[in-house]
Design a protein around this motif. Structure first.
Motif, PDB file in Angstrom:
ATOM      1  N   GLY A 110      -3.583  37.812   3.953  1.00  0.00           N
ATOM      2  CA  GLY A 110      -2.705  36.715   3.560  1.00  0.00           C
ATOM      3  C   GLY A 110      -3.470  35.770   2.662  1.00  0.00           C
ATOM      4  O   GLY A 110      -4.652  35.959   2.381  1.00  0.00           O
ATOM      5  N   HIS A 111      -2.796  34.725   2.205  1.00  0.00           N
ATOM      6  CA  HIS A 111      -3.448  33.716   1.361  1.00  0.00           C
ATOM      7  C   HIS A 111      -2.869  32.336   1.670  1.00  0.00           C
ATOM      8  O   HIS A 111      -1.651  32.190   1.857  1.00  0.00           O
ATOM      9  CB  HIS A 111      -3.248  34.015  -0.125  1.00  0.00           C
ATOM     10  N   LEU A 112      -3.753  31.346   1.720  1.00  0.00           N
ATOM     11  CA  LEU A 112      -3.353  29.953   1.860  1.00  0.00           C
ATOM     12  C   LEU A 112      -4.015  29.137   0.756  1.00  0.00           C
ATOM     13  O   LEU A 112      -5.211  29.284   0.505  1.00  0.00           O
ATOM     14  CB  LEU A 112      -3.777  29.389   3.221  1.00  0.00           C
TER      15      LEU A 112
ATOM     16  N   TYR B 163       0.225  24.630  -1.441  1.00  0.00           N
ATOM     17  CA  TYR B 163       0.958  25.107  -2.608  1.00  0.00           C
ATOM     18  C   TYR B 163       1.204  26.613  -2.510  1.00  0.00           C
ATOM     19  O   TYR B 163       1.966  27.177  -3.287  1.00  0.00           O
ATOM     20  CB  TYR B 163       0.229  24.770  -3.912  1.00  0.00           C
ATOM     21  N   LEU B 164       0.567  27.263  -1.524  1.00  0.00           N
ATOM     22  CA  LEU B 164       0.780  28.689  -1.307  1.00  0.00           C
ATOM     23  C   LEU B 164       0.616  29.017   0.164  1.00  0.00           C
ATOM     24  O   LEU B 164      -0.398  28.677   0.772  1.00  0.00           O
ATOM     25  CB  LEU B 164      -0.221  29.512  -2.126  1.00  0.00           C
ATOM     26  N   VAL B 165       1.627  29.654   0.739  1.00  0.00           N
ATOM     27  CA  VAL B 165       1.546  30.198   2.093  1.00  0.00           C
ATOM     28  C   VAL B 165       2.115  31.609   2.022  1.00  0.00           C
ATOM     29  O   VAL B 165       3.321  31.799   1.856  1.00  0.00           O
ATOM     30  CB  VAL B 165       2.344  29.365   3.113  1.00  0.00           C
ATOM     31  N   ALA B 166       1.236  32.597   2.102  1.00  0.00           N
ATOM     32  CA  ALA B 166       1.653  33.996   2.020  1.00  0.00           C
ATOM     33  C   ALA B 166       0.949  34.764   3.131  1.00  0.00           C
ATOM     34  O   ALA B 166      -0.263  34.995   3.064  1.00  0.00           O
ATOM     35  CB  ALA B 166       1.303  34.581   0.658  1.00  0.00           C
ATOM     36  N   LEU B 167       1.716  35.133   4.155  1.00  0.00           N
ATOM     37  CA  LEU B 167       1.143  35.812   5.316  1.00  0.00           C
ATOM     38  C   LEU B 167       1.846  37.144   5.544  1.00  0.00           C
ATOM     39  O   LEU B 167       3.052  37.260   5.307  1.00  0.00           O
ATOM     40  CB  LEU B 167       1.278  34.946   6.572  1.00  0.00           C
TER      41      LEU B 167
END
Length: 217
Positions: free
Chosen positions: A103-105, A120-124
């Protein structure tokens, strides 16, 4: 003062030496990235000690004799780097723990006085039955990492017990902030720094990690 129960300092002579090289002024941009990658790989070994194993049998090379072995049952893990510098740690982690979800935060600072941040980014990846290992190079004040945990728990409904935090450097201030707000979240680091200076910069630290990693000079 003793460390909080949720904190573990991962000490190893090779890692201590790599941190010394990270601190050195002469360390090049490429070498800086290589060192962080290697520490990320070290996290990959240390933070997966509880992966379940099952017994099995294989045919050994070259005589095809049957020998007992043990294999990893499943990798219900996801590594979640905090952008930008956490990306290189995740690459190192993944190099020894594949296949593993990622994922990315990403966060930006909204108040320079309070050091509060907003995502500005929450991708899990898929959340069901998964442990999430959140990686960052430095935990200074602890605001960013606390925000990461808040989002993962409050917005994504991930249990605190399924969130693990790992950082190369951590300060006593950052450690305390996380422990006070999220005592059930396990925190790992490879160096406890002296603290924060008057500008809330980590001391001794290794400078602006993103600038040194990506060449933002």
């Amino acid at each position: 003062m003793s460390d909080p129960a949720n904190f573990t300092l991962l000490e190893h002579p090779l890692i201590t030496n790599k941190i010394t090289l990270l601190r050195e002024f002469e360390t090049s941009m490429g070498k800086f990235g290589d060192l962080l990658f290697e520490i990320g790989a070290y996290f990959g070994f240390e933070l997966t000690r509880d992966l379940p194993l099952s017994d099995g049998v294989i045919e050994r090379f070259p005589d095809q004799a049957k020998v007992p072995v043990r294999r990893i049952v499943h990798r219900n893990l996801a590594v979640v780097p905090i952008m930008r510098s956490g990306l290189i740690l995740a690459e190192g982690f993944r190099s020894v723990a594949k296949p593993i979800r990622t994922g990315h935060l990403g966060f930006s600072r909204v108040d320079p006085e309070t050091y509060e941040v907003e995502p500005y980014l929450v991708a899990l990846p898929d959340l069901v039955g998964r442990k999430f290992i959140v990686l960052d190079t430095v935990i200074a004040t602890g605001h960013t990492m606390c925000k990461a945990v808040e989002i993962m728990h409050d917005d994504c409904e991930i249990e605190f017990e399924n969130i693990v935090v790992a950082s190369v450097l951590i300060t006593p201030e950052g450690q305390r902030r996380i422990a006070e707000r999220y005592p059930a979240v396990k925190v790992f680091a490879t160096s406890m720094e002296d603290g924060l200076d008057s500008n809330n910069h980590v001391y001794p630290g290794f400078g602006d990690d993103a600038s040194r990693l990506f060449g933002y000079f």
